[in-house]
Design an enzyme around this catalytic site. Structure first.
Site, PDB file in Angstrom:
ATOM      1  NE  ARG A   1      -2.644  -1.548   3.188  1.00 50.94           N
ATOM      2  CZ  ARG A   1      -3.480  -1.951   4.041  1.00 50.94           C
ATOM      3  NH1 ARG A   1      -4.672  -1.670   4.152  1.00 50.94           N
ATOM      4  NH2 ARG A   1      -2.788  -2.538   5.157  1.00 50.94           N
TER       5      ARG A   1
ATOM      6  CD  GLU B   1       4.059  -9.089  15.000  1.00 52.93           C
ATOM      7  OE1 GLU B   1       3.210  -9.993  14.737  1.00 52.93           O
ATOM      8  OE2 GLU B   1       4.321  -7.974  14.829  1.00 52.93           O
TER       9      GLU B   1
END
Length: 180
Positions: free
Chosen positions: A67, A104
């Site tokens: 994006r 993560e």
């Protein structure tokens, strides 16, 4: 061309158009979907105007996959400067410069062309949709600096302030248009 709107208007517009999706991508997460903001002409204009003010000192706007490409193109067009797409690993033909970073749940790689674009000495502003932990923005900053660019600032549409992203890329100046 849509007239410029005040910066405060960008935050209000984002807040009014953002869609929250409960339990996505995992239970307990409230996903903030910016798709309705980008699809709204006034919303996209407000974001573009506000990010163009952040990038006014740049001669190149770098957008992070995916994006960020939309944002970088709109901001660069508004400023009359170039746009650089910082791609996910494996999407560009060689040779490339790459930067690995931790997520993560694993690791990821970002790349830019090693040939065809002279970045040395160019003033670059990075734009992206969301700043969370700062891993992607930090990797982009390191990658561009290794290529010789002068990364002067970053602008994001949405900043998840509680996740520490700003601290992870300090002292890079960051403008978040809407803070959560």
């Amino acid at each position: 061309m849509t007239p410029a709107r005040p910066a405060a208007d960008a935050a209000e517009t984002i807040a009014s158009l953002i869609r929250e999706v409960a339990d996505f991508p995992t239970p307990g997460v409230a996903f903030k979907d910016l798709t309705p903001v980008f699809a709204d002409a006034a919303g996209l204009a407000a974001i573009t105007d506000a990010l163009a003010r952040v990038a006014a000192c740049a001669d190149l706007v770098a957008g992070i996959d995916a994006r960020g490409f939309l944002l970088a193109g709109a901001v660069a067009a508004r400023l009359g400067v170039g746009a650089l797409a910082v791609r996910k690993g494996g999407k560009l033909p060689p040779p490339v410069l790459s930067e690995s970073y931790q997520l993560e749940y694993g690791h990821a790689v970002l790349e830019i062309p090693a040939d065809g674009i002279e970045l040395a000495g160019r003033r670059v502003v990075i734009v992206d949709d969301v700043l969370a932990t700062g891993g992607t923005l930090g990797a982009t900053q390191r990658l561009l600096r290794r290529a010789g660019a002068d990364v002067v600032a970053a602008g994001v549409v949405l900043e998840l302030a509680g996740l520490g992203g700003r601290a992870a890329v300090a002292p890079l100046p960051i403008t978040g248009l809407h803070l959560i």
